[in-house]
Design an enzyme around this catalytic site. Structure first.
Site, PDB file in Angstrom:
ATOM      1  N   ARG A 101       0.820  -1.256  -0.090  1.00  0.00           N
ATOM      2  CA  ARG A 101      -0.042  -0.026  -0.030  1.00  0.00           C
ATOM      3  C   ARG A 101       0.983   1.169   0.116  1.00  0.00           C
ATOM      4  NH1 ARG A 101      -5.682   0.000   0.920  1.00  0.00           N
ATOM      5  NH2 ARG A 101      -5.413   2.190   0.938  1.00  0.00           N
TER       6      ARG A 101
ATOM      7  N   GLN B 254     -11.223  -6.026   7.998  1.00  0.00           N
ATOM      8  CA  GLN B 254     -10.233  -6.895   7.600  1.00  0.00           C
ATOM      9  C   GLN B 254      -9.783  -7.918   8.753  1.00  0.00           C
ATOM     10  OE1 GLN B 254      -6.008  -5.564   6.026  1.00  0.00           O
ATOM     11  NE2 GLN B 254      -7.272  -5.551   4.166  1.00  0.00           N
TER      12      GLN B 254
ATOM     13  N   LYS C 239     -32.601 -13.962  20.080  1.00  0.00           N
ATOM     14  CA  LYS C 239     -33.205 -15.439  20.571  1.00  0.00           C
ATOM     15  C   LYS C 239     -34.700 -15.257  20.412  1.00  0.00           C
ATOM     16  CE  LYS C 239     -29.545 -16.742  23.500  1.00  0.00           C
ATOM     17  NZ  LYS C 239     -29.416 -17.550  24.880  1.00  0.00           N
TER      18      LYS C 239
ATOM     19  N   ASN D 283     -31.785 -20.643  20.717  1.00  0.00           N
ATOM     20  CA  ASN D 283     -30.406 -20.272  20.518  1.00  0.00           C
ATOM     21  C   ASN D 283     -29.630 -21.163  19.215  1.00  0.00           C
ATOM     22  OD1 ASN D 283     -30.302 -22.865  21.826  1.00  0.00           O
ATOM     23  ND2 ASN D 283     -27.948 -22.135  22.843  1.00  0.00           N
TER      24      ASN D 283
ATOM     25  N   ASP E  41     -29.893 -23.919  25.640  1.00  0.00           N
ATOM     26  CA  ASP E  41     -29.226 -23.462  27.121  1.00  0.00           C
ATOM     27  C   ASP E  41     -29.722 -24.079  28.249  1.00  0.00           C
ATOM     28  OD1 ASP E  41     -27.735 -21.423  25.928  1.00  0.00           O
ATOM     29  OD2 ASP E  41     -29.540 -19.999  25.601  1.00  0.00           O
TER      30      ASP E  41
ATOM     31  N   ALA F 132     -33.610 -12.679  36.639  1.00  0.00           N
ATOM     32  CA  ALA F 132     -34.990 -13.005  35.961  1.00  0.00           C
ATOM     33  C   ALA F 132     -34.971 -12.785  34.636  1.00  0.00           C
ATOM     34  CB  ALA F 132     -36.267 -12.442  36.759  1.00  0.00           C
TER      35      ALA F 132
ATOM     36  N   ASN G 231     -34.916 -11.255  42.309  1.00  0.00           N
ATOM     37  CA  ASN G 231     -34.494 -10.423  41.454  1.00  0.00           C
ATOM     38  C   ASN G 231     -34.717  -8.731  41.685  1.00  0.00           C
ATOM     39  OD1 ASN G 231     -33.553 -10.074  38.531  1.00  0.00           O
ATOM     40  ND2 ASN G 231     -35.488  -9.240  37.907  1.00  0.00           N
TER      41      ASN G 231
ATOM     42  N   THR H 285     -35.648  -6.374  39.900  1.00  0.00           N
ATOM     43  CA  THR H 285     -36.978  -5.714  39.576  1.00  0.00           C
ATOM     44  C   THR H 285     -37.874  -6.800  39.981  1.00  0.00           C
ATOM     45  OG1 THR H 285     -35.739  -4.501  37.627  1.00  0.00           O
ATOM     46  CG2 THR H 285     -38.056  -4.720  37.524  1.00  0.00           C
TER      47      THR H 285
ATOM     48  N   GLN I 249     -25.439 -28.355  20.141  1.00  0.00           N
ATOM     49  CA  GLN I 249     -25.602 -27.723  18.976  1.00  0.00           C
ATOM     50  C   GLN I 249     -24.779 -28.385  17.523  1.00  0.00           C
ATOM     51  OE1 GLN I 249     -24.267 -23.556  19.411  1.00  0.00           O
ATOM     52  NE2 GLN I 249     -26.533 -22.826  19.694  1.00  0.00           N
TER      53      GLN I 249
HETATM   54  P1  NAP Z   1     -30.452 -10.396  31.053  1.00  0.00           P
HETATM   55  O1  NAP Z   1     -31.588 -11.083  30.205  1.00  0.00           O
HETATM   56  O2  NAP Z   1     -30.135  -8.914  30.565  1.00  0.00           O
HETATM   57  O3  NAP Z   1     -30.661 -10.367  32.484  1.00  0.00           O
HETATM   58  C1  NAP Z   1     -29.845  -9.935  33.478  1.00  0.00           C
HETATM   59  C2  NAP Z   1     -30.645 -10.200  34.895  1.00  0.00           C
HETATM   60  O4  NAP Z   1     -29.612  -9.828  35.723  1.00  0.00           O
HETATM   61  C3  NAP Z   1     -31.618  -9.674  35.017  1.00  0.00           C
HETATM   62  O5  NAP Z   1     -32.459 -10.317  35.883  1.00  0.00           O
HETATM   63  C4  NAP Z   1     -31.116  -8.208  35.887  1.00  0.00           C
HETATM   64  O6  NAP Z   1     -32.317  -7.674  36.907  1.00  0.00           O
HETATM   65  C5  NAP Z   1     -30.060  -8.717  36.533  1.00  0.00           C
HETATM   66  N1  NAP Z   1     -29.010  -7.725  36.700  1.00  0.00           N
HETATM   67  C6  NAP Z   1     -28.469  -7.157  35.966  1.00  0.00           C
HETATM   68  N2  NAP Z   1     -27.303  -6.322  36.483  1.00  0.00           N
HETATM   69  C7  NAP Z   1     -27.739  -6.273  37.600  1.00  0.00           C
HETATM   70  C8  NAP Z   1     -27.162  -5.638  38.877  1.00  0.00           C
HETATM   71  N3  NAP Z   1     -26.097  -4.569  38.710  1.00  0.00           N
HETATM   72  N4  NAP Z   1     -27.634  -5.932  40.043  1.00  0.00           N
HETATM   73  C9  NAP Z   1     -28.822  -6.610  40.188  1.00  0.00           C
HETATM   74  N5  NAP Z   1     -29.073  -7.577  39.194  1.00  0.00           N
HETATM   75  C10 NAP Z   1     -28.757  -7.187  38.010  1.00  0.00           C
HETATM   76  O7  NAP Z   1     -29.195 -11.277  30.814  1.00  0.00           O
HETATM   77  P2  NAP Z   1     -29.158 -12.826  30.668  1.00  0.00           P
HETATM   78  O8  NAP Z   1     -28.907 -13.342  29.117  1.00  0.00           O
HETATM   79  O9  NAP Z   1     -30.081 -13.352  31.678  1.00  0.00           O
HETATM   80  O10 NAP Z   1     -27.677 -13.145  31.416  1.00  0.00           O
HETATM   81  C11 NAP Z   1     -27.062 -13.171  32.458  1.00  0.00           C
HETATM   82  C12 NAP Z   1     -26.042 -13.736  32.992  1.00  0.00           C
HETATM   83  O11 NAP Z   1     -26.084 -15.213  32.524  1.00  0.00           O
HETATM   84  C13 NAP Z   1     -24.607 -13.261  32.395  1.00  0.00           C
HETATM   85  O12 NAP Z   1     -24.145 -12.799  33.218  1.00  0.00           O
HETATM   86  C14 NAP Z   1     -23.980 -14.227  31.498  1.00  0.00           C
HETATM   87  O13 NAP Z   1     -22.902 -14.413  31.649  1.00  0.00           O
HETATM   88  C15 NAP Z   1     -24.781 -15.569  31.807  1.00  0.00           C
HETATM   89  N6  NAP Z   1     -25.088 -16.595  30.756  1.00  0.00           N
HETATM   90  C16 NAP Z   1     -24.384 -17.590  30.802  1.00  0.00           C
HETATM   91  C17 NAP Z   1     -24.492 -18.426  29.872  1.00  0.00           C
HETATM   92  C18 NAP Z   1     -23.726 -19.643  29.778  1.00  0.00           C
HETATM   93  O14 NAP Z   1     -23.713 -20.409  28.701  1.00  0.00           O
HETATM   94  N7  NAP Z   1     -22.966 -19.899  30.653  1.00  0.00           N
HETATM   95  C19 NAP Z   1     -25.540 -18.294  28.993  1.00  0.00           C
HETATM   96  C20 NAP Z   1     -26.316 -17.029  28.925  1.00  0.00           C
HETATM   97  C21 NAP Z   1     -26.119 -16.279  29.942  1.00  0.00           C
HETATM   98  P3  NAP Z   1     -33.371  -6.612  36.356  1.00  0.00           P
HETATM   99  O15 NAP Z   1     -34.467  -7.512  35.585  1.00  0.00           O
HETATM  100  O16 NAP Z   1     -33.652  -5.982  37.377  1.00  0.00           O
HETATM  101  O17 NAP Z   1     -32.720  -5.849  35.161  1.00  0.00           O
END
Ligand code: NAP
Length: 512
Positions: A40, A208, A296, A319, A335, A364, A386, A388, A481
């Protein structure tokens, strides 16, 4: 149409600021396995003297493409046009294998010879893409090149359309992260070449990949006309470990298959647009898709409840999409089974033995929903905590169980504790969702997999609990999967090792 004349070249862009830097990059590129290099010239801070340019071209053990890109086409040169073209013309005489000449270079200046005639659009996919391709194809140049900014991965498929339909050898690239698939899958369709960088710091165009990524992550050397395609849809998706785990599994199983990241912006219409584009091109040999946040629910809606497993429909999310040989779709949620098998594996019990056990679920959201659905299905006695409360209540109403505010978890009493919040996830590794491990707990499961051992798990270990890491859940969902798509047993140890190495953790004691 696959151009049979050559294997697709892996061309490494050299982007140093001076000739010595170019020389060092050339040596590194050749060592890394580049088939050709793109010099380049517009990246050089000063226009090179002829003897410098000739020396570099002569030294190269691989074919050299010389590019002197003007600013109007996304390059760095803003000088006189005939001077620019003169450098290219002299480069050919010095032994460059090809030169890149932009389609908008005045016709009277366009040199003949081994020319790549190129067009770039950094704003998006041109509305008149087919007309541009036809113009390139009708020109006397030896090779066509089109590069345009991708809005979504379906634009990468448009690029592959051009590679297939042009009559001359063609490089067609959709730029940006969303277009990455075109840079990888071009080889399946006999593209003239693809461009790769030496490192993420030396990329010459948006999106890239590096040579290392192409060769060691995306299986470049093994791609063929018959390669089956898979990928992960998400936003963001760049951090996903799914390409690493699935490509390692395909390699270990000696399958002609590749798995790519697919960045699709939030919104059902964006998801649907890509899926429609894939299904309209059966020649892609696209066999399966992983789906992650935020698509999802969109995936379930697209595939249709009739084609998804029953619990996935109750959860409201899938998923995994499988494209069967006849083009029909099937949706699964791997999952929830991944979570329960990780839990049962650590406890040394079968799923039926989860019935009646007390389980506290923290969170939740999406992960909690899949886990609560599965455990409720297996008859566990659930309490959902939870931040919330209304979301916990909605989950309990859908699947059974009691809803409590997250603060109440400080005094919870349950045999099994499962964290489904991101509290403690990288980079906030010191945080934990529970101030102390409850006396009642014998099993603690943290769905977080980065870091591998969260603060919650470290404290549970000190308390003598059985531990379940999010890594097991992650590996299990990928294993399911793989088996759903290929009908073969997954190379589980390879997949686990791949994730551990991505996380910078060595193999666990007792693991192969
Ligand atoms: P999500 O749908 O965004 O849900 C997050 C949850 O955590 C909600 O209940 C939320 O509460 C709560 N939360 C978030 N920040 C918070 C805080 N600072 N204090 C208190 N509560 C809090 O996310 P998700 O997909 O369920 O994922 C959640 C976790 O699961 C992630 O950490 C991820 O690493 C893990 N995960 C793991 C796998 C695996 O294969 N091992 C797969 C999927 C997810 P509110 O309802 O009040 O917002």
């Amino acid at each position: 149409m696959v151009h049979p004349r050559h294997a697709t070249r892996l061309i490494c862009s050299l982007t140093a600021r001076n000739i010595e830097g170019m020389r060092a990059q050339l040596a590194t590129a050749v060592d890394a396995g580049a088939d050709a290099v793109e010099l380049r010239v517009d990246f050089l801070s000063d226009e090179p003297a002829d003897e410098q340019l000739a020396g570099l071209i002569a030294e190269s053990p691989v074919d050299v493409l010389v590019t002197y890109r003007p600013m109007r086409q996304g390059g760095r040169y803003d000088g006189n046009e005939s001077q620019r073209v003169a450098v290219l013309t002299r480069a050919l005489a010095m032994g460059a294998r090809w030169i890149d000449v932009e389609l908008d270079t005045p016709a009277e200046l366009q040199p003949g010879g081994e020319t790549i005639l190129s067009h770039h659009d950094f704003d998006g996919c041109p509305g008149d893409l087919d007309a541009i391709a036809a113009t390139l194809d009708a020109s006397p140049a030896e090779i066509n090149k089109v590069a345009f900014a991708a809005a979504g991965p379906e634009d990468g498929l448009r690029a592959l359309d051009l590679v297939r339909s042009c009559h001359k050898p063609t490089i067609a690239l959709a730029m940006n992260e969303a277009g990455l698939l075109s840079r990888i899958l071009g080889k399946k369709f006999g593209a003239f070449g693809t461009f790769a960088a030496l490192s993420t710091e030396t990329v010459a165009a948006p999106g890239q990949p590096t040579i290392d990524q192409l060769k060691n992550l995306y299986r470049w050397d093994t791609l063929t006309e018959a390669t089956a395609c898979y990928g992960v849809i998400g936003c963001p998706v760049g951090h996903s470990m799914s390409p690493a785990i699935h490509n390692a599994a395909f390699a270990a199983a000696d399958l002609d298959a590749v798995y790519v990241p697919l960045l699709i912006q939030p919104g059902r219409e964006n998801f649907n647009r890509f899926m429609d584009a894939v299904l309209a091109r059966p020649w892609l040999d696209w066999r399966g898709l992983s789906v992650t946040i935020p698509h999802k629910e969109n995936a379930l809606a697209y595939v249709g409840a009739d084609h998804c497993d029953e619990l996935a429909v109750q959860i409201g999310a899938i998923n995994t999409i499988t494209i069967e040989a006849d083009g029909t779709l099937r949706g699964d949620n791997t999952d929830y089974a991944a979570a329960t098998s990780a839990l049962c594996g650590a406890m040394g019990i079968g799923r039926t033995e989860l019935a009646g056990r007390s389980v506290a679920v923290l969170g939740a959201g999406g992960a909690a929903r899949a886990i609560v659905a599965a455990l409720a299905h297996d008859g566990a006695d659930l309490t959902i905590y939870n931040r919330t409360l209304s979301r916990a209540e909605a989950l309990a109403a859908d699947f059974g169980g009691v809803a409590r505010p997250l603060e109440a978890a400080a005094s919870l009493e349950a045999e099994i504790v499962i964290n489904c919040t991101p509290i403690g996830m990288h980079p906030n590794c010191d945080a934990t969702p529970l101030p102390t491990i409850p006396k009642s707990a014998t099993v603690v499961f943290d769905t977080i997999y980065n870091p591998f051992e969260t603060t919650l798990l470290a404290e549970a270990k000190r308390a003598g609990c059985h531990l379940v890491s999010g890594l097991e859940m992650f590996v299990n969902q990928a294993v399911a999967q793989f088996e759903r798509w290929t009908g073969q047993a997954a190379p589980q140890n390879v997949m686990r090792r791949t994730v551990l190495s991505q996380l910078g953790v060595g193999p666990m004691p007792g693991q192969a």
